[in-house]
Design an enzyme around this catalytic site. Structure first.
Site, PDB file in Angstrom:
ATOM      1  N   HIS A 193       0.837  -1.208   0.000  1.00  0.00           N
ATOM      2  CA  HIS A 193       0.000   0.000   0.000  1.00  0.00           C
ATOM      3  C   HIS A 193       0.876   1.264   0.000  1.00  0.00           C
ATOM      4  O   HIS A 193       0.736   2.137  -0.857  1.00  0.00           O
ATOM      5  CB  HIS A 193      -0.920  -0.026   1.227  1.00  0.00           C
ATOM      6  N   GLU A 194       1.787   1.312   0.940  1.00  0.00           N
ATOM      7  CA  GLU A 194       2.636   2.507   1.043  1.00  0.00           C
ATOM      8  C   GLU A 194       3.552   2.642  -0.169  1.00  0.00           C
ATOM      9  O   GLU A 194       3.840   3.747  -0.628  1.00  0.00           O
ATOM     10  CB  GLU A 194       3.447   2.493   2.340  1.00  0.00           C
ATOM     11  N   HIS A 233       1.732   4.446  -2.877  1.00  0.00           N
ATOM     12  CA  HIS A 233       1.818   5.910  -2.733  1.00  0.00           C
ATOM     13  C   HIS A 233       3.190   6.396  -3.205  1.00  0.00           C
ATOM     14  O   HIS A 233       3.311   7.412  -3.876  1.00  0.00           O
ATOM     15  CB  HIS A 233       1.642   6.318  -1.265  1.00  0.00           C
ATOM     16  N   HIS A 276       3.544   6.513  -6.953  1.00  0.00           N
ATOM     17  CA  HIS A 276       2.801   7.658  -7.476  1.00  0.00           C
ATOM     18  C   HIS A 276       3.653   8.932  -7.355  1.00  0.00           C
ATOM     19  O   HIS A 276       3.692   9.769  -8.241  1.00  0.00           O
ATOM     20  CB  HIS A 276       1.510   7.805  -6.660  1.00  0.00           C
TER      21      HIS A 276
HETATM   22 ZN   LIG Z   1      -3.005   5.230   1.827  1.00  0.00          ZN
END
Ligand SMILES: [Zn+2]
Length: 676
Positions: A465-466, A469, A472
């Site tokens: 998940h991290e 980010h 991105h």
């Molecule tokens: Zn998040």
């Protein structure tokens, strides 16, 4: 086209708490003189107006980001003091900048100049975002309205603080001492030990319970004593209200309605019909009505399944636990028992398959294969702890794209949780293009003795998940500061890449790359993987309707509230529950009085964003389900249409470019075990 690139790594060793404030003052005053100078420009251009502001902003964040990061991960009293003293200066600076009408006028002059049409799309988007944000801050109002806007903003800030103080005080006001251990049957030893320590710290004999969430949750889930569950449930769900053990004492009834009235007035001053309209201006969705339709549509599909899940829970409670009815304070308790019976799987079963030494390089391999990247450690860089490693991301053309600092393990003086933060953004600087650098921070269970660090499946999912980010932020190709990477991305679309990456933690092919038994190297057995996947959707419809209840309540409040009369908050919630809730809420429940996300936090008319982003990420992943989870074209398209574009265009445009159509909810429903 080749541009000089530059990388500005954090210089952690140079952070000196004794001089932080003074350095910050200097940078802020330099920044201020840039603002004063450019705001006066009669004929501003991109190079004379925006570039100097970007450079000054970059200088400030290169200085501030390591300070802020160290404060989170290597906290000391001295650094904390310097940090806390600096925060008000920064917030005052940015508030003043947002309300600087000369700067706003100068930005408008550039927007209306001939040069505007020659700017690239990212530059145009950045400029328009700036103008929008100035205007949402009230900079362009008449003097009279500006004055009122200021009063409303100030009153709101005071009421929000009161609201959250009430919740905090109400939470702290309740405690219960239990002297007879038999009443604690079912509670895990760790929860009992903590309760015992809490009591002894106050010189009491026995076990002391309070309303901190983990304490509350452990009692609701594990205590066999139904009366105890009911008591703590009642106390928790009447906090800061007119009901319950402290009825009327920290009551948020009035300030919640005042907050809603003032928000409605703020929206009106800015020319909107209601606050929900104002709230969605910088978001991906187009209108409050679109949000309502979206939520209603999900409700229509999920409510029947949620009712079925609840009926199953009731039947189980009757047959196996001898309960004649399932009250709201029984739901977590009965659900846990049912889950154990149906899936018989625990975190511990999977941990041996996820040694960190396999999961982390495996994750880089997955990402490398998916997007055509190479991720390699960078040695001899300045780090603040021996656990921290720096990595560089290079693409298949051999171009360096960005770097990140990975700080995996929990340790004292490190803030809990997991997050991605920016050290530097991709943007034009004097020396060329500055590459992005990210901090990726987790709190994984550290290795014990000679054993390697073994991660839970949840921890591995969090890493992905991290990292989503982080990708991105780092893979952007946009060189304009305000819209590169995650900057300028709509709030309700920010979680797209992060939730999207989690999907590679559930597929056999990618799991085999990130796992392997730490002693034998064996792959995860099929049977275990099946259990893991089945348990993922346990009560997913009940969870979904609960999120819908919160989201609809939040939207209805902010669509219906007006500046002149108080709204009946409890009635609105009752109506929403009539539509979507399956739990038998007792009349006294006042969860709305402690709903800090929307009253004192940043989620007002925005709570739906959680679900909205899930629709996007599930639908984006469904293309990989159709074409293969390592399909090269799909990977390349996600990279170029979503990750590389950052906030340089609307998230909807990026999504459509990737998926070939607008998002559909089908994939989310299917992933949640609900028929589409
Ligand atoms: Zn998040």
């Amino acid at each position: 086209m080749s541009q000089a690139i530059t990388i500005n790594r954090p210089n952690f060793s140079a952070v000196n708490p004794a001089s932080v404030e003074q350095q910050l003052d200097t940078l802020l005053s330099e920044y201020q003189s840039v603002i004063d100078r450019v705001a006066k420009l009669e004929n501003p251009s991109w190079d004379t107006l925006v570039r100097p502001l970007e450079e000054a902003g970059n200088k400030l964040s290169l200085f501030w980001s390591p300070v802020s990061h160290l404060n989170s991960v290597m906290n000391t009293d001295k650094l904390r003091e310097a940090y806390n003293n600096s925060l008000p200066k920064l917030s005052a600076f940015y508030t003043a900048m947002g309300q600087n009408s000369d700067l706003y006028e100068a930005t408008l002059r550039l927007r209306n100049s001939d040069e505007y049409n020659q700017l690239n799309a990212a530059q145009q988007k950045g400029l328009n975002n700036d103008i929008r944000d100035f205007e949402l801050g009230g900079v362009s109002l008449s003097d009279e309205n500006k004055k009122r806007y200021g009063e409303v903003a100030q009153a709101l800030s005071k009421l929000k603080t009161e609201h959250s103080d009430n919740v905090l005080d109400a939470t702290n006001a309740w405690e219960k001492l239990i002297e007879n251990e038999a009443e604690l049957a079912g509670l895990p030893e760790s929860a009992k030990a903590a309760a015992k320590q809490r009591a002894s710290e106050k010189d009491m004999q026995g076990w002391l319970f309070n309303l901190e969430f983990p304490v509350y949750y452990a009692v609701l889930m594990f205590a066999e004593n139904a009366a105890l569950r009911e008591e703590i449930y009642t106390a928790y769900n009447t906090r800061a209200s007119d009901k319950g053990p402290h009825a009327g004492q920290f009551d948020n009834s009035t300030n919640a309605t005042e907050i809603l009235k003032l928000r409605a007035e703020k929206a009106q001053l800015l020319g909107y019909d209601n606050y929900a309209q104002l709230s969605i201006v910088p978001k991906m969705v187009d209108s409050p009505e679109q949000v309502i339709d979206f939520l209603n549509d999900l409700a229509k599909r999920a409510v029947p399944e949620a009712k079925r899940e609840f009926a199953e829970l009731e039947a189980f409670a009757k047959k196996e636990l001898g309960l004649t009815s399932v009250n709201t304070w029984d739901v977590a308790f009965v659900s846990d028992k049912l889950k154990q019976k149906q899936y018989a799987i625990s975190d511990e079963d999977l941990k041996p398959y996820f040694p960190a030494s396999k999961a982390i390089p495996g994750m880089f391999e997955v990402v490398g294969k998916l997007f055509g990247l190479n991720i390699a450690q960078v040695n001899d860089v300045d780090v603040y702890h021996e656990d921290v490693q720096c990595y560089a991301i290079t693409d298949n053309n051999g171009d360096l794209r960005g770097e990140f600092y990975l700080d995996n393990y929990a340790r004292p003086h490190k803030r809990g949780g997991a997050w991605m933060d920016s050290h530097s953004s991709r943007q034009q600087v004097e020396q060329g293009v500055q590459l992005p650098i990210a901090y990726l921070t987790c709190n994984l269970t550290p290795p014990v003795g000679d054993e390697p660090a073994l991660l839970t499946h949840m921890e591995v999912t969090t890493l992905f998940h991290e990292f989503g980010h982080g990708l991105h932020h780092m893979l952007t190709r946009i060189d304009t500061a305000g819209v590169s990477g995650i900057s300028g991305v709509e709030w309700d679309a920010v979680e797209l890449p992060s939730q999207f990456m989690e999907n590679w933690c559930w597929e056999r092919e990618s799991l085999d790359m990130i796992s392997g038994h730490y002693q034998t190297g064996d792959a995860i057995p099929d049977e275990l993987l099946e259990k893991l996947r089945a348990a993922k959707n346990f009560q997913s419809a009940m969870q979904l309707v609960r999120q819908l209840e919160f989201s609809l309540f939040d939207m209805q409040l902010h669509m219906q509230a007006t500046s002149h009369s108080a709204i009946d908050i409890n009635q609105i919630l009752d109506d929403v529950r009539e539509q979507v809730a399956v739990l038998p809420y007792p009349e006294f429940v006042r969860l709305q009085h402690a709903f800090s996300h929307i009253f004192s936090g940043g989620y007002s008319a925005g709570y739906f964003s959680y679900k909205w982003a899930e629709v996007l990420s599930a639908d984006a992943f469904s293309r990989f389900e159709e074409e293969g989870i390592f399909n090269q074209q799909a990977g390349k398209d996600f990279l170029t249409h979503v990750l590389e574009m950052g906030g340089s265009r609307r998230a909807m445009e990026s999504f459509v470019a990737f998926r070939g159509r607008e998002p559909k909810v089908d994939a989310l429903l299917r992933h949640s075990g609900l028929a589409a």
